[in-house]
Design a protein around this motif. Structure first.
Motif, mmCIF file in Angstrom:
data_model
loop_
_atom_site.group_PDB
_atom_site.id
_atom_site.type_symbol
_atom_site.label_atom_id
_atom_site.label_comp_id
_atom_site.label_asym_id
_atom_site.label_seq_id
_atom_site.Cartn_x
_atom_site.Cartn_y
_atom_site.Cartn_z
ATOM 1 N N GLN A 1 0.845 -1.191 0.000
ATOM 2 C CA GLN A 1 0.000 0.000 0.000
ATOM 3 C C GLN A 1 0.881 1.240 0.000
ATOM 4 O OE1 GLN A 1 -2.678 0.221 3.317
ATOM 5 N NE2 GLN A 1 -3.502 2.205 2.734
ATOM 6 N N VAL A 2 0.679 2.069 -1.008
ATOM 7 C CA VAL A 2 1.473 3.283 -1.124
ATOM 8 C C VAL A 2 0.960 4.329 -0.141
ATOM 9 C CG1 VAL A 2 2.155 5.154 -2.651
ATOM 10 C CG2 VAL A 2 1.959 2.828 -3.541
ATOM 11 N N GLN A 3 1.904 4.927 0.552
ATOM 12 C CA GLN A 3 1.567 6.029 1.447
ATOM 13 C C GLN A 3 2.466 7.214 1.140
ATOM 14 O OE1 GLN A 3 1.714 4.339 5.470
ATOM 15 N NE2 GLN A 3 -0.516 4.227 5.441
ATOM 16 N N LEU A 4 1.855 8.375 1.040
ATOM 17 C CA LEU A 4 2.575 9.617 0.803
ATOM 18 C C LEU A 4 2.182 10.597 1.898
ATOM 19 C CD1 LEU A 4 1.898 9.877 -3.044
ATOM 20 C CD2 LEU A 4 3.968 9.018 -1.952
ATOM 21 N N GLU A 5 3.165 11.161 2.551
ATOM 22 C CA GLU A 5 2.878 12.069 3.656
ATOM 23 C C GLU A 5 3.624 13.380 3.466
ATOM 24 O OE1 GLU A 5 3.480 10.412 7.488
ATOM 25 O OE2 GLU A 5 2.847 12.219 8.560
ATOM 26 N N GLU A 6 2.875 14.458 3.259
ATOM 27 C CA GLU A 6 3.464 15.777 3.055
ATOM 28 C C GLU A 6 3.697 16.479 4.389
ATOM 29 O OE1 GLU A 6 0.255 15.244 -0.243
ATOM 30 O OE2 GLU A 6 0.445 14.892 1.921
ATOM 31 N N SER A 7 4.687 17.352 4.389
ATOM 32 C CA SER A 7 4.957 18.188 5.546
ATOM 33 C C SER A 7 5.653 19.456 5.068
ATOM 34 C CB SER A 7 5.828 17.453 6.572
ATOM 35 O OG SER A 7 7.079 17.108 6.013
ATOM 36 N N GLY A 8 5.732 20.437 5.962
ATOM 37 C CA GLY A 8 6.469 21.658 5.649
ATOM 38 C C GLY A 8 5.619 22.856 5.297
ATOM 39 N N LEU A 20 8.628 22.112 1.101
ATOM 40 C CA LEU A 20 7.716 21.005 1.362
ATOM 41 C C LEU A 20 8.456 19.684 1.177
ATOM 42 C CD1 LEU A 20 4.509 22.186 -0.534
ATOM 43 C CD2 LEU A 20 5.302 22.785 1.763
ATOM 44 N N SER A 21 8.072 18.713 1.978
ATOM 45 C CA SER A 21 8.618 17.361 1.869
ATOM 46 C C SER A 21 7.481 16.375 1.721
ATOM 47 C CB SER A 21 9.428 16.994 3.111
ATOM 48 O OG SER A 21 10.512 17.866 3.311
ATOM 49 N N CYS A 22 7.752 15.298 1.032
ATOM 50 C CA CYS A 22 6.771 14.223 0.877
ATOM 51 C C CYS A 22 7.514 12.909 1.085
ATOM 52 C CB CYS A 22 6.130 14.262 -0.492
ATOM 53 S SG CYS A 22 5.059 12.845 -0.840
ATOM 54 N N ALA A 23 7.231 12.254 2.188
ATOM 55 C CA ALA A 23 7.844 10.964 2.499
ATOM 56 C C ALA A 23 6.977 9.845 1.948
ATOM 57 C CB ALA A 23 8.014 10.820 4.000
#
Length: 123
Positions: A1-8, A20-23
């Motif tokens: 399952q793909v997960q993308l988590e943005e921050s910043g 911005l970051s996307c892990a």
């Protein structure tokens, strides 16, 4: 399952900068094209920038010269450096992924999306 988590995301004055970051997880990161889209209130989601597995990138006309997209395959993270921010850059920013090395500006071309991070540019 793909997960993308943005921050910043956050609030910044006109002319300021944000990164911005996307892990990403659950995918063979190095094989995917990663993109940034944004959606302002009452408007359609629009392409901002993208970077392929080989490092080739594309940026929208509105972001050209101000925003830079990059990726760190070892950290499975994609970044969006935003400089000279303007009030019209205010939006929810989303990270998206797709397989292959073709950069598409269409949101429908991307398979997985993060929840987004809010960027507000205001004095």
């Amino acid at each position: 399952q793909v997960q993308l988590e943005e921050s910043g995301g956050g609030m910044v004055q006109p002319g300021g900068s944000l990164r911005l970051s996307c892990a990403a997880s659950g995918l063979t990161f190095s094989s995917y094209t990663l993109a940034w889209f944004r959606q302002a209130q009452g408007k359609e989601r629009e392409f901002v920038a993208a970077v392929t597995s080989s490092g080739r990138s594309a940026t929208s006309d509105s972001a050209q010269g101000r925003f830079t997209v990059s990726r760190d395959n070892a950290k499975t993270t994609v970044y969006l450096q935003m400089n000279s921010l303007k009030p019209e850059d205010t939006a929810q920013y989303y990270c998206a992924s797709k397989g292959g090395s073709f950069i598409s500006v269409r949101a429908g071309s991307y398979d997985d999306w993060g929840q987004g991070t809010q960027v507000t540019v205001s004095s």
